[in-house]
Scaffold this motif. Structure first.
Motif, PDB file in Angstrom:
ATOM      1  N   MET A  22       0.839  -1.167   0.000  1.00  0.00           N
ATOM      2  CA  MET A  22       0.000   0.000   0.000  1.00  0.00           C
ATOM      3  C   MET A  22       0.890   1.238   0.000  1.00  0.00           C
ATOM      4  N   GLY A  23       0.645   2.185  -0.918  1.00  0.00           N
ATOM      5  CA  GLY A  23       1.459   3.385  -1.031  1.00  0.00           C
ATOM      6  C   GLY A  23       1.145   4.403   0.050  1.00  0.00           C
ATOM      7  N   LYS A  24       2.096   5.261   0.302  1.00  0.00           N
ATOM      8  CA  LYS A  24       1.918   6.330   1.275  1.00  0.00           C
ATOM      9  C   LYS A  24       1.055   7.433   0.667  1.00  0.00           C
ATOM     10  N   LYS A  25       0.123   7.940   1.446  1.00  0.00           N
ATOM     11  CA  LYS A  25      -0.762   9.013   1.008  1.00  0.00           C
ATOM     12  C   LYS A  25       0.066  10.275   0.774  1.00  0.00           C
ATOM     13  N   LYS A  26      -0.151  10.915  -0.350  1.00  0.00           N
ATOM     14  CA  LYS A  26       0.622  12.106  -0.695  1.00  0.00           C
ATOM     15  C   LYS A  26      -0.140  13.354  -0.306  1.00  0.00           C
ATOM     16  N   ILE A  27       0.498  14.167   0.517  1.00  0.00           N
ATOM     17  CA  ILE A  27      -0.081  15.424   0.975  1.00  0.00           C
ATOM     18  C   ILE A  27       0.787  16.545   0.423  1.00  0.00           C
ATOM     19  N   ASN A  28       0.185  17.718   0.194  1.00  0.00           N
ATOM     20  CA  ASN A  28       0.863  18.842  -0.428  1.00  0.00           C
ATOM     21  C   ASN A  28       1.315  18.408  -1.816  1.00  0.00           C
ATOM     22  N   TYR A  29       0.307  18.044  -2.608  1.00  0.00           N
ATOM     23  CA  TYR A  29       0.519  17.348  -3.864  1.00  0.00           C
ATOM     24  C   TYR A  29      -0.618  17.676  -4.824  1.00  0.00           C
ATOM     25  N   VAL A  30      -0.334  17.737  -6.131  1.00  0.00           N
ATOM     26  CA  VAL A  30      -1.369  17.940  -7.142  1.00  0.00           C
ATOM     27  C   VAL A  30      -1.884  16.561  -7.547  1.00  0.00           C
ATOM     28  N   LEU A  31      -3.157  16.305  -7.263  1.00  0.00           N
ATOM     29  CA  LEU A  31      -3.740  14.988  -7.515  1.00  0.00           C
ATOM     30  C   LEU A  31      -4.218  14.815  -8.954  1.00  0.00           C
ATOM     31  N   GLU A  32      -4.799  15.869  -9.510  1.00  0.00           N
ATOM     32  CA  GLU A  32      -5.367  15.796 -10.859  1.00  0.00           C
ATOM     33  C   GLU A  32      -5.226  17.145 -11.551  1.00  0.00           C
ATOM     34  N   GLY A  33      -5.347  17.114 -12.884  1.00  0.00           N
ATOM     35  CA  GLY A  33      -5.365  18.338 -13.672  1.00  0.00           C
ATOM     36  C   GLY A  33      -3.986  18.921 -13.909  1.00  0.00           C
ATOM     37  N   LYS A  34      -3.956  20.236 -14.094  1.00  0.00           N
ATOM     38  CA  LYS A  34      -2.716  20.948 -14.384  1.00  0.00           C
ATOM     39  C   LYS A  34      -1.706  20.703 -13.257  1.00  0.00           C
ATOM     40  N   GLY A  35      -0.537  20.218 -13.611  1.00  0.00           N
ATOM     41  CA  GLY A  35       0.510  19.930 -12.634  1.00  0.00           C
ATOM     42  C   GLY A  35       0.377  18.578 -11.963  1.00  0.00           C
ATOM     43  N   LYS A  36      -0.482  17.699 -12.482  1.00  0.00           N
ATOM     44  CA  LYS A  36      -0.711  16.396 -11.864  1.00  0.00           C
ATOM     45  C   LYS A  36       0.611  15.704 -11.557  1.00  0.00           C
ATOM     46  N   GLY A  37       0.689  15.183 -10.344  1.00  0.00           N
ATOM     47  CA  GLY A  37       1.861  14.445  -9.915  1.00  0.00           C
ATOM     48  C   GLY A  37       2.962  15.298  -9.311  1.00  0.00           C
ATOM     49  N   GLN A  38       2.784  16.614  -9.329  1.00  0.00           N
ATOM     50  CA  GLN A  38       3.814  17.516  -8.812  1.00  0.00           C
ATOM     51  C   GLN A  38       3.646  17.737  -7.303  1.00  0.00           C
ATOM     52  N   CYS A  39       4.762  17.836  -6.622  1.00  0.00           N
ATOM     53  CA  CYS A  39       4.758  18.196  -5.202  1.00  0.00           C
ATOM     54  C   CYS A  39       4.566  19.702  -5.077  1.00  0.00           C
ATOM     55  N   ILE A  40       3.964  20.098  -3.990  1.00  0.00           N
ATOM     56  CA  ILE A  40       3.761  21.510  -3.697  1.00  0.00           C
ATOM     57  C   ILE A  40       4.760  21.886  -2.606  1.00  0.00           C
ATOM     58  N   SER A  41       5.439  23.005  -2.804  1.00  0.00           N
ATOM     59  CA  SER A  41       6.447  23.433  -1.829  1.00  0.00           C
ATOM     60  C   SER A  41       6.091  24.809  -1.275  1.00  0.00           C
ATOM     61  N   LYS A  42       6.687  25.123  -0.139  1.00  0.00           N
ATOM     62  CA  LYS A  42       6.454  26.418   0.503  1.00  0.00           C
ATOM     63  C   LYS A  42       7.711  27.259   0.359  1.00  0.00           C
ATOM     64  N   THR A  43       7.526  28.528   0.002  1.00  0.00           N
ATOM     65  CA  THR A  43       8.636  29.455  -0.174  1.00  0.00           C
ATOM     66  C   THR A  43       8.400  30.669   0.717  1.00  0.00           C
ATOM     67  N   THR A  44       9.475  31.153   1.327  1.00  0.00           N
ATOM     68  CA  THR A  44       9.399  32.375   2.126  1.00  0.00           C
ATOM     69  C   THR A  44      10.293  33.414   1.468  1.00  0.00           C
ATOM     70  N   LEU A  45       9.704  34.541   1.124  1.00  0.00           N
ATOM     71  CA  LEU A  45      10.458  35.634   0.517  1.00  0.00           C
ATOM     72  C   LEU A  45      11.244  36.393   1.589  1.00  0.00           C
ATOM     73  N   MET A  46      12.217  37.178   1.156  1.00  0.00           N
ATOM     74  CA  MET A  46      13.007  37.974   2.100  1.00  0.00           C
ATOM     75  C   MET A  46      12.128  38.926   2.901  1.00  0.00           C
ATOM     76  N   SER A  47      11.016  39.329   2.329  1.00  0.00           N
ATOM     77  CA  SER A  47      10.074  40.222   3.020  1.00  0.00           C
ATOM     78  C   SER A  47       9.313  39.490   4.128  1.00  0.00           C
ATOM     79  N   GLY A  48       9.434  38.171   4.159  1.00  0.00           N
ATOM     80  CA  GLY A  48       8.724  37.371   5.149  1.00  0.00           C
ATOM     81  C   GLY A  48       7.424  36.790   4.629  1.00  0.00           C
ATOM     82  N   ARG A  49       6.970  37.244   3.466  1.00  0.00           N
ATOM     83  CA  ARG A  49       5.739  36.725   2.872  1.00  0.00           C
ATOM     84  C   ARG A  49       5.958  35.278   2.427  1.00  0.00           C
ATOM     85  N   GLU A  50       5.008  34.425   2.756  1.00  0.00           N
ATOM     86  CA  GLU A  50       5.080  33.019   2.368  1.00  0.00           C
ATOM     87  C   GLU A  50       4.066  32.749   1.271  1.00  0.00           C
TER      88      GLU A  50
END
Length: 120
Positions: A1-29
């Motif tokens: 049984m595979g591990k459930k993928k969280i922070n992930y594109v399940l379907e449509g545009k970008g399917k299969g891609q991981c989602i990442s978090k970025t923090t700008l120098m201004s502090g905006r995420e």
């Protein structure tokens, strides 16, 4: 049984891609999909969090079951439909990009909060 993928594109545009978090120098995420783009209001036309409150219960059970099958195979359908609430909240979100394409993403609580802030 595979591990459930969280922070992930399940379907449509970008399917299969991981989602990442970025923090700008201004502090905006913000969060983004490397091959698709940033999940910010300038890129997204609309979004809807899919849960029991805005989708009729049979459709929501179907979506949870389909998500279970996509992530865990046949056993996932049963787990998705009948699964109990977890302490860690997850958000299934339908996104319509400004280019007219759509995505279905799954975010954890931390990424969801960043996503919501980036929509303002």
């Amino acid at each position: 049984m595979g591990k459930k993928k969280i922070n992930y594109v399940l379907e449509g545009k970008g399917k299969g891609q991981c989602i990442s978090k970025t923090t700008l120098m201004s502090g905006r995420e913000y969060i983004d999909v490397i091959a698709t783009g940033s999940l910010i209001k300038e890129q997204i036309s609309s979004y809807q969090v899919l849960d029991e409150n805005n989708v009729n219960s049979s459709e929501y059970s179907f979506l949870k079951g389909a998500l279970g099958v996509a992530l865990l195979g046949g056993v996932g359908a049963v787990a998705g439909i009948g699964g109990k609430k977890k302490s860690s909240k997850e958000y299934l979100i339908a996104i319509e990009w400004k280019d007219g394409k759509k995505s279905l993403i799954l975010l954890d609580d931390e990424y969801y909060k960043v996503f919501v802030k980036s929509m303002f």
